[in-house]
Design an enzyme around this catalytic site. Structure first.
Site, PDB file in Angstrom:
ATOM      1  N   LYS A   8      46.512  28.971  41.943  1.00  0.00           N
ATOM      2  CA  LYS A   8      45.910  28.079  40.943  1.00  0.00           C
ATOM      3  C   LYS A   8      46.773  27.968  39.682  1.00  0.00           C
ATOM      4  O   LYS A   8      47.024  26.869  39.197  1.00  0.00           O
ATOM      5  CB  LYS A   8      44.516  28.585  40.523  1.00  0.00           C
ATOM      6  CG  LYS A   8      43.512  28.673  41.641  1.00  0.00           C
ATOM      7  CD  LYS A   8      42.133  29.044  41.092  1.00  0.00           C
ATOM      8  CE  LYS A   8      42.092  30.402  40.417  1.00  0.00           C
ATOM      9  NZ  LYS A   8      42.133  31.547  41.345  1.00  0.00           N
ATOM     10  N   ARG A  81      33.213  29.778  37.413  1.00  0.00           N
ATOM     11  CA  ARG A  81      33.314  30.713  38.522  1.00  0.00           C
ATOM     12  C   ARG A  81      31.946  31.104  39.065  1.00  0.00           C
ATOM     13  O   ARG A  81      31.880  31.898  39.997  1.00  0.00           O
ATOM     14  CB  ARG A  81      34.004  31.974  38.028  1.00  0.00           C
ATOM     15  CG  ARG A  81      35.388  32.238  38.592  1.00  0.00           C
ATOM     16  CD  ARG A  81      35.848  33.522  37.931  1.00  0.00           C
ATOM     17  NE  ARG A  81      36.997  34.130  38.483  1.00  0.00           N
ATOM     18  CZ  ARG A  81      38.252  33.895  38.117  1.00  0.00           C
ATOM     19  NH1 ARG A  81      38.523  32.952  37.251  1.00  0.00           N
ATOM     20  NH2 ARG A  81      39.228  34.586  38.635  1.00  0.00           N
ATOM     21  N   ARG A 120      53.411  39.609  41.742  1.00  0.00           N
ATOM     22  CA  ARG A 120      53.253  38.649  40.643  1.00  0.00           C
ATOM     23  C   ARG A 120      53.681  39.254  39.302  1.00  0.00           C
ATOM     24  O   ARG A 120      53.342  40.383  38.986  1.00  0.00           O
ATOM     25  CB  ARG A 120      51.777  38.254  40.584  1.00  0.00           C
ATOM     26  CG  ARG A 120      51.428  37.308  39.480  1.00  0.00           C
ATOM     27  CD  ARG A 120      50.263  36.482  39.853  1.00  0.00           C
ATOM     28  NE  ARG A 120      49.001  37.184  39.652  1.00  0.00           N
ATOM     29  CZ  ARG A 120      47.827  36.598  39.825  1.00  0.00           C
ATOM     30  NH1 ARG A 120      47.753  35.335  40.201  1.00  0.00           N
ATOM     31  NH2 ARG A 120      46.730  37.270  39.641  1.00  0.00           N
ATOM     32  N   ARG A 154      50.082  42.183  35.466  1.00  0.00           N
ATOM     33  CA  ARG A 154      48.700  42.284  34.985  1.00  0.00           C
ATOM     34  C   ARG A 154      48.066  43.598  35.411  1.00  0.00           C
ATOM     35  O   ARG A 154      48.270  44.055  36.525  1.00  0.00           O
ATOM     36  CB  ARG A 154      47.883  41.126  35.550  1.00  0.00           C
ATOM     37  CG  ARG A 154      47.961  39.888  34.697  1.00  0.00           C
ATOM     38  CD  ARG A 154      47.418  38.688  35.403  1.00  0.00           C
ATOM     39  NE  ARG A 154      46.111  38.895  36.000  1.00  0.00           N
ATOM     40  CZ  ARG A 154      45.401  37.933  36.575  1.00  0.00           C
ATOM     41  NH1 ARG A 154      45.892  36.709  36.602  1.00  0.00           N
ATOM     42  NH2 ARG A 154      44.240  38.184  37.110  1.00  0.00           N
ATOM     43  N   ARG A 165      38.168  41.649  43.349  1.00  0.00           N
ATOM     44  CA  ARG A 165      38.166  40.256  42.853  1.00  0.00           C
ATOM     45  C   ARG A 165      37.882  39.279  43.986  1.00  0.00           C
ATOM     46  O   ARG A 165      37.182  38.283  43.796  1.00  0.00           O
ATOM     47  CB  ARG A 165      39.497  39.940  42.168  1.00  0.00           C
ATOM     48  CG  ARG A 165      39.555  40.498  40.744  1.00  0.00           C
ATOM     49  CD  ARG A 165      40.963  40.746  40.254  1.00  0.00           C
ATOM     50  NE  ARG A 165      41.791  39.566  40.252  1.00  0.00           N
ATOM     51  CZ  ARG A 165      43.120  39.594  40.255  1.00  0.00           C
ATOM     52  NH1 ARG A 165      43.761  40.738  40.271  1.00  0.00           N
ATOM     53  NH2 ARG A 165      43.786  38.470  40.244  1.00  0.00           N
TER      54      ARG A 165
HETATM   55  P1  ADP Z   1      42.639  35.288  39.243  1.00  0.00           P
HETATM   56  O1  ADP Z   1      42.273  33.874  39.513  1.00  0.00           O
HETATM   57  O2  ADP Z   1      44.025  35.615  39.648  1.00  0.00           O
HETATM   58  O3  ADP Z   1      41.635  36.275  39.772  1.00  0.00           O
HETATM   59  P2  ADP Z   1      42.104  35.011  36.345  1.00  0.00           P
HETATM   60  O4  ADP Z   1      43.227  35.196  35.403  1.00  0.00           O
HETATM   61  O5  ADP Z   1      41.542  33.667  36.519  1.00  0.00           O
HETATM   62  O6  ADP Z   1      42.633  35.625  37.716  1.00  0.00           O
HETATM   63  O7  ADP Z   1      40.907  35.997  35.928  1.00  0.00           O
HETATM   64  C1  ADP Z   1      41.100  37.364  35.665  1.00  0.00           C
HETATM   65  C2  ADP Z   1      39.758  38.050  35.382  1.00  0.00           C
HETATM   66  O8  ADP Z   1      39.139  37.459  34.218  1.00  0.00           O
HETATM   67  C3  ADP Z   1      38.708  37.906  36.496  1.00  0.00           C
HETATM   68  O9  ADP Z   1      38.857  38.893  37.501  1.00  0.00           O
HETATM   69  C4  ADP Z   1      37.413  38.083  35.682  1.00  0.00           C
HETATM   70  O10 ADP Z   1      37.160  39.431  35.361  1.00  0.00           O
HETATM   71  C5  ADP Z   1      37.728  37.369  34.388  1.00  0.00           C
HETATM   72  N1  ADP Z   1      37.338  35.923  34.419  1.00  0.00           N
HETATM   73  C6  ADP Z   1      38.191  34.862  34.316  1.00  0.00           C
HETATM   74  N2  ADP Z   1      37.515  33.714  34.371  1.00  0.00           N
HETATM   75  C7  ADP Z   1      36.202  34.034  34.513  1.00  0.00           C
HETATM   76  C8  ADP Z   1      34.999  33.294  34.637  1.00  0.00           C
HETATM   77  N3  ADP Z   1      35.007  31.956  34.610  1.00  0.00           N
HETATM   78  N4  ADP Z   1      33.836  33.972  34.782  1.00  0.00           N
HETATM   79  C9  ADP Z   1      33.811  35.311  34.804  1.00  0.00           C
HETATM   80  N5  ADP Z   1      34.895  36.084  34.681  1.00  0.00           N
HETATM   81  C10 ADP Z   1      36.094  35.461  34.548  1.00  0.00           C
END
Ligand code: ADP
Ligand code: ZN
Length: 215
Positions: A8, A81, A120, A154, A165
């Site tokens: 993404k 999400r 990554r 990260r 996740r």
């Molecule tokens: P990825 O898509 O690689 O899992 P992100 O950078 O989008 O990583 O998200 C990292 C973390 O941030 C998630 O595992 C969660 O804990 C939190 N997070 C991000 N966006 C949301 C969201 N919309 N709702 C809830 N938690 C979120």
């Protein structure tokens, strides 16, 4: 929309350049807050480092503010999400008369996801993403763009957290795709995120450009 490691962030970086959008990544916004050492950042870190979703009320408030601060076209990445987040977003966008145009849905297999995430890296200065084997920088360990900036990994990119996740994605986020599929006015682009990033971008850009031409 798509599981962690589907690509993404990589595609978002390309699409914002192509279509002149502003990239809003909830993960980036939360990581910036985390890095600021605030109380809110410490609260976010507890969820993020466990691979769990941040509670909806916190997410919706932070993202609503970020969306309001941008005038033009937006590329949302990582938000919404949960179905509750999607409903809150709809409400905000209807009130602001800024409807969603399209949703890009990316899939990827678990073994590919784990390999991608383990390699990554990102630049702490400009945010550009890399992969040690699939998308290496010109000089190992350093950003191509930011003179001498050392790439970082990260804290939630270790295997156990990635599995958590993925579980959160299946339990809470997959339903959001169904939610968007049931909206008649939305264009949905389905793309196979297992493919090479280059191939994926061409497909997504072609699909979005054809929607833009129809509109
Ligand atoms: P990825 O898509 O690689 O899992 P992100 O950078 O989008 O990583 O998200 C990292 C973390 O941030 C998630 O595992 C969660 O804990 C939190 N997070 C991000 N966006 C949301 C969201 N919309 N709702 C809830 N938690 C979120
Ligand atoms: Zn950089």
């Amino acid at each position: 929309m798509g599981p962690p490691g589907a690509g993404k962030g990589t595609q978002a970086e390309r699409l914002v350049k192509k279509f002149g959008l502003k990239h809003l990544s909830s993960g980036d916004i939360f990581r910036a807050e985390k890095a600021s050492d605030s109380e809110l950042g410490a609260a976010l870190a507890r969820y993020m480092d466990a691979g769990e979703l941040v509670p909806d009320d916190v997410v919706v408030e932070m993202m609503a503010k970020a969306i309001t601060e941008v005038d033009g076209g937006l590329m949302l990445d990582g938000f919404p999400r949960t179905v509750a987040q999607a409903e809150a977003l709809d409400k905000q966008l209807v009130e602001a008369d800024r409807p969603l145009d399209a949703v890009v849905v990316m899939t990827a297999d678990d073994d590919i996801i784990v390999k991608r995430i383990a390699g990554r890296r990102a630049c702490p200065i400009c945010g550009r993403g890399y992969h040690v084997t699939f998308m290496p920088p010109k000089r190992e360990g350093y950003c191509d763009d930011c003179d001498g900036a050392e790439l970082t990994q990260r804290s939630d990119d270790c295997e156990a957290t990635v599995r958590q996740r993925l579980e959160a994605y299946r339990a809470q986020t997959e339903a959001v795709i169904g939610y968007y599929r049931s909206c008649d006015s939305l264009s949905i682009v389905d793309v196979d995120g297992n493919l090479d990033a280059e191939v994926v971008s061409v497909e997504v850009i072609e699909a979005l450009a054809s929607f833009e031409a129809q509109a």
